[in-house]
Enzyme design. Sequence first.
Site, PDB file in Angstrom:
ATOM      1  N   TRP A  31       0.868  -1.187   0.000  1.00  0.00           N
ATOM      2  CA  TRP A  31       0.000   0.000   0.000  1.00  0.00           C
ATOM      3  C   TRP A  31       0.905   1.238   0.000  1.00  0.00           C
ATOM      4  O   TRP A  31       1.870   1.282   0.755  1.00  0.00           O
ATOM      5  CB  TRP A  31      -0.882  -0.004   1.251  1.00  0.00           C
ATOM      6  N   CYS A  89       3.509   2.639   5.070  1.00  0.00           N
ATOM      7  CA  CYS A  89       3.144   4.058   5.060  1.00  0.00           C
ATOM      8  C   CYS A  89       1.637   4.176   5.156  1.00  0.00           C
ATOM      9  O   CYS A  89       0.920   3.684   4.280  1.00  0.00           O
ATOM     10  CB  CYS A  89       3.653   4.712   3.770  1.00  0.00           C
ATOM     11  N   HIS A  97      -9.422   4.699   8.735  1.00  0.00           N
ATOM     12  CA  HIS A  97      -9.066   3.911   9.919  1.00  0.00           C
ATOM     13  C   HIS A  97      -7.559   3.957  10.200  1.00  0.00           C
ATOM     14  O   HIS A  97      -6.952   2.988  10.600  1.00  0.00           O
ATOM     15  CB  HIS A  97      -9.602   2.491   9.853  1.00  0.00           C
ATOM     16  N   PHE A 122      10.282  -1.035  13.569  1.00  0.00           N
ATOM     17  CA  PHE A 122       9.071  -0.302  13.153  1.00  0.00           C
ATOM     18  C   PHE A 122       9.473   0.785  12.158  1.00  0.00           C
ATOM     19  O   PHE A 122       9.941   1.859  12.550  1.00  0.00           O
ATOM     20  CB  PHE A 122       8.419   0.314  14.396  1.00  0.00           C
TER      21      PHE A 122
END
Length: 163
Positions: A31, A89, A97, A122
């Site tokens: 995404w 990202c 959401h 992360f």
Amino acid sequence: MASALKNLSKHDSSKIPSAKGMRIALVVSEWNDEITYALRDGAIDTLAQYGAKEKNISVHYVPGSFELTAGAKWLADTKKYDAVICLGCVIQGETRHFDFICNAVAIGLTDLNTTYNIPFIFGVLTPENMQQAKARAGGKHGNKGVEAAVTAIKMVALKKSLT
Ligand code: DLZ
């Protein structure tokens, strides 16, 4: 944003341990791939810069940031890697959401970090818009993928120093 005036990728290379012999997996969200592939490339270049061999860097893809936790867990379960770098990202203004996805990844990776014996990094951008994302994926604020790679190297070296 706290990072508004900083290039977050600047680091003192003399303080980064060698990544020679380290086996690192990357799990990359598809995404916003214009951004996440730039993060991936920054991470791979940085791992190579500090001595990781190409054959020891393994890149895998998941559909979205929400799937990063599962992808990272499955990679860890192979026991082939010293660290898993998770890159995604989530753009606040474009994602209703946003909070659910960001919280899920943050909690999911925290759980993995405390359950498994390898670090999970992360590397998820959470900008307000695409312009801010680009600035942190090879733009004026550096590349978060570079930081994620440096963090992985430091964490693997720390663990090695303790065992
Ligand atoms: C559904 C969705 C939306 C709206 N936005 C993003 C985003 O900005 N960044 C991202 O990485 N993923 C997004 N996703 C996809 C979710 O992460 C996930 O893939 C789906 O909800 C399916 O579980």
